[in-house]
Design a protein around this motif. Structure first.
Motif, PDB file in Angstrom:
ATOM      1  N   GLY A  63     -86.624 -21.709   0.574  1.00 52.10           N
ATOM      2  CA  GLY A  63     -85.947 -22.411   1.651  1.00 52.10           C
ATOM      3  C   GLY A  63     -84.721 -23.113   1.115  1.00 52.10           C
ATOM      4  N   ILE A  64     -83.601 -22.983   1.818  1.00 52.22           N
ATOM      5  CA  ILE A  64     -82.348 -23.593   1.370  1.00 52.22           C
ATOM      6  C   ILE A  64     -81.721 -24.398   2.499  1.00 52.22           C
ATOM      7  CG2 ILE A  64     -81.907 -21.734  -0.284  1.00 52.22           C
ATOM      8  CD1 ILE A  64     -79.705 -20.742   1.699  1.00 52.22           C
ATOM      9  N   PRO A  65     -80.888 -25.385   2.166  1.00 56.61           N
ATOM     10  CA  PRO A  65     -80.206 -26.167   3.211  1.00 56.61           C
ATOM     11  C   PRO A  65     -78.947 -25.456   3.691  1.00 56.61           C
ATOM     12  CG  PRO A  65     -79.658 -27.031   1.057  1.00 56.61           C
ATOM     13  CD  PRO A  65     -80.626 -25.904   0.817  1.00 56.61           C
ATOM     14  N   GLY A  66     -79.118 -24.270   4.216  1.00 59.99           N
ATOM     15  CA  GLY A  66     -78.002 -23.452   4.670  1.00 59.99           C
ATOM     16  C   GLY A  66     -78.546 -22.161   5.246  1.00 59.99           C
ATOM     17  N   ALA A  67     -77.705 -21.145   5.345  1.00 59.34           N
ATOM     18  CA  ALA A  67     -78.116 -19.863   5.914  1.00 59.34           C
ATOM     19  C   ALA A  67     -77.394 -18.728   5.213  1.00 59.34           C
ATOM     20  CB  ALA A  67     -77.820 -19.825   7.415  1.00 59.34           C
ATOM     21  N   GLU A  68     -78.026 -17.561   5.261  1.00 53.55           N
ATOM     22  CA  GLU A  68     -77.455 -16.352   4.676  1.00 53.55           C
ATOM     23  C   GLU A  68     -76.706 -15.593   5.765  1.00 53.55           C
ATOM     24  OE1 GLU A  68     -79.142 -13.084   1.520  1.00 53.55           O
ATOM     25  OE2 GLU A  68     -80.361 -13.517   3.285  1.00 53.55           O
ATOM     26  N   SER A  69     -75.424 -15.366   5.568  1.00 52.27           N
ATOM     27  CA  SER A  69     -74.619 -14.654   6.552  1.00 52.27           C
ATOM     28  C   SER A  69     -75.066 -13.208   6.645  1.00 52.27           C
ATOM     29  CB  SER A  69     -73.142 -14.721   6.160  1.00 52.27           C
ATOM     30  OG  SER A  69     -72.350 -13.991   7.061  1.00 52.27           O
ATOM     31  N   LEU A  70     -75.261 -12.717   7.874  1.00 51.96           N
ATOM     32  CA  LEU A  70     -75.743 -11.347   8.053  1.00 51.96           C
ATOM     33  C   LEU A  70     -74.742 -10.288   7.583  1.00 51.96           C
ATOM     34  CD1 LEU A  70     -78.123  -9.667   9.102  1.00 51.96           C
ATOM     35  CD2 LEU A  70     -77.033  -9.665  11.349  1.00 51.96           C
ATOM     36  N   PRO A  71     -73.445 -10.423   7.839  1.00 53.13           N
ATOM     37  CA  PRO A  71     -72.521  -9.350   7.435  1.00 53.13           C
ATOM     38  C   PRO A  71     -72.441  -9.115   5.929  1.00 53.13           C
ATOM     39  CG  PRO A  71     -71.506 -10.736   9.109  1.00 53.13           C
ATOM     40  CD  PRO A  71     -72.761 -11.430   8.677  1.00 53.13           C
ATOM     41  N   ASP A  72     -72.440 -10.214   5.124  1.00 53.94           N
ATOM     42  CA  ASP A  72     -72.211 -10.010   3.691  1.00 53.94           C
ATOM     43  C   ASP A  72     -73.247 -10.653   2.781  1.00 53.94           C
ATOM     44  OD1 ASP A  72     -71.565 -12.692   3.900  1.00 53.94           O
ATOM     45  OD2 ASP A  72     -69.425 -12.426   3.514  1.00 53.94           O
ATOM     46  N   GLY A  73     -74.225 -11.357   3.343  1.00 52.46           N
ATOM     47  CA  GLY A  73     -75.269 -11.954   2.523  1.00 52.46           C
ATOM     48  C   GLY A  73     -74.872 -13.225   1.805  1.00 52.46           C
ATOM     49  N   ARG A  74     -73.675 -13.729   2.072  1.00 46.37           N
ATOM     50  CA  ARG A  74     -73.245 -14.947   1.389  1.00 46.37           C
ATOM     51  C   ARG A  74     -73.736 -16.186   2.134  1.00 46.37           C
ATOM     52  NH1 ARG A  74     -69.695 -13.692  -2.631  1.00 46.37           N
ATOM     53  NH2 ARG A  74     -68.832 -11.591  -2.551  1.00 46.37           N
ATOM     54  N   ILE A  75     -73.939 -17.270   1.384  1.00 46.45           N
ATOM     55  CA  ILE A  75     -74.475 -18.489   1.961  1.00 46.45           C
ATOM     56  C   ILE A  75     -73.386 -19.248   2.713  1.00 46.45           C
ATOM     57  CG2 ILE A  75     -75.650 -20.677   1.476  1.00 46.45           C
ATOM     58  CD1 ILE A  75     -77.324 -18.121   0.983  1.00 46.45           C
ATOM     59  N   LYS A  76     -73.771 -19.782   3.896  1.00 45.09           N
ATOM     60  CA  LYS A  76     -72.861 -20.591   4.706  1.00 45.09           C
ATOM     61  C   LYS A  76     -73.607 -21.828   5.187  1.00 45.09           C
ATOM     62  CE  LYS A  76     -73.978 -18.198   9.031  1.00 45.09           C
ATOM     63  NZ  LYS A  76     -73.443 -17.487  10.215  1.00 45.09           N
ATOM     64  N   ASN A  77     -72.857 -22.778   5.711  1.00 44.71           N
ATOM     65  CA  ASN A  77     -73.413 -23.976   6.355  1.00 44.71           C
ATOM     66  C   ASN A  77     -74.369 -24.753   5.452  1.00 44.71           C
ATOM     67  OD1 ASN A  77     -72.026 -23.025   8.562  1.00 44.71           O
ATOM     68  ND2 ASN A  77     -73.827 -22.305   9.657  1.00 44.71           N
TER      69      ASN A  77
END
Length: 299
Positions: A63-77
């Motif tokens: 669990g992370i304090p953010g999210a994995e972007s669906l298009p490229d798998g990079r972490i955001k927010n």
């Protein structure tokens, strides 16, 4: 064996569970703040040490304090900003040489409480974290709803409903918007609200203690908080209509919320009868790491 990791801004917690949910081992260490490579390595070491001590390999959920972007798998927010833009799951999989499952920490909290916590047996659970920030996760039939943009449950970054009722102006949020729910309902926001009305600098914990002792100013601050929480959660009920709303985070320990807020939200919900239950979490600080481990329940 299931291994859950809760990667927080100040600590990394690991817990290993058997298939029945019993805790086999728990470890934590300080997060290497602002050091991405060291964070990946710290998780790798914790997993290897746990498996060595228990003599078995396990699945790993994080669990992370953010999210994995669906298009490229990079972490955001991510509040832990050193994760932003990184291919965190891929890097961790390379370090551990196995598949890793990843989810927002509020989603992990909601999943834990839906499986064997306050929302056990419910069709839909909305899990809310009220702490230094405000987050939430949605679980339907014991499955996390992440959304196409991976922001399902980001309730804290909606504007507070009926803002015209407030007698103080909205404050800017770290996300760049004005008057987000988080700027009204986090622990620091309660402290700020008390200062704006009373000119006294107190923590949320001190405010709640003084309200319990009958101090009028503190009680009024807590009442304003309850009214705002009721308005914000009423919007959730009108859209999702969950069976259960589970509160977590430090402010979930305010006992009077569970009686006052459901009474106040009735005014704003589009139904003469509201069956949604507002509940305190069962697993406390362990919910995030438990939910991370339970990500492997999902097909």
């Amino acid at each position: 064996m299931r291994i859950g990791i809760d990667l927080g801004g100040t600590k990394i917690e690991l817990a290993a569970f058997d298939e029945g949910g019993q805790t086999l081992l728990r470890r934590r260490e300080a997060t290497p703040q602002a050091d991405y490579a060291a964070s990946v390595e710290a998780i790798g070491r914790l997993v290897e040490a746990a498996e060595s001590e228990l003599g078995a390999a396990g699945s790993v959920g994080v669990g992370i304090p953010g999210a994995e972007s669906l298009p490229d798998g990079r972490i955001k927010n991510a509040n832990s900003t050193w994760l932003i833009g990184r291919l965190f799951r891929q890097d961790l999989q390379a370090r551990l040489q196995r598949e890793v499952r990843l989810a927002n920490d509020a989603n992990c909290f909601a999943l834990s409480e839906a499986i064997d916590g306050a929302g056990r047996g419910a069709e839909m659970v909305f899990g809310v974290i009220l702490g230094t920030g405000v987050g939430a996760g949605i679980v339907v039939r014991q499955r996390v709803v992440a959304g196409i943009n991976r922001i399902a449950g980001e309730w804290g970054h909606n504007p507070l409903p009926l803002l015209h009722e407030e007698s103080v102006p909205p404050l800017p949020c770290y996300c760049g918007r004005l008057g987000c729910v988080e700027t009204w309902l986090s622990g620091p926001s309660m402290a700020t609200d008390h200062w704006r009305y009373c000119g006294e600098s107190l923590s949320a914990e001190e405010i709640c203690a003084r309200a319990a002792d009958g101090e009028t100013a503190a009680d009024e601050t807590l009442w304003r908080y309850e009214r705002r929480l009721a308005k914000a959660l009423a919007g959730v009920v009108n859209i999702l209509d969950p069976d259960v709303i589970v509160l977590g985070g430090g402010l979930s320990n305010i006992e009077r919320l569970y009686e006052t807020v459901p009474r106040l939200w009735q005014e704003h919900i589009f139904s003469p009868t509201v069956l949604t239950r507002l509940c305190r979490n069962v697993h406390g600080d362990s919910s995030g790491v438990r939910g991370a481990a339970w990500l492997w329940n999902e097909a």
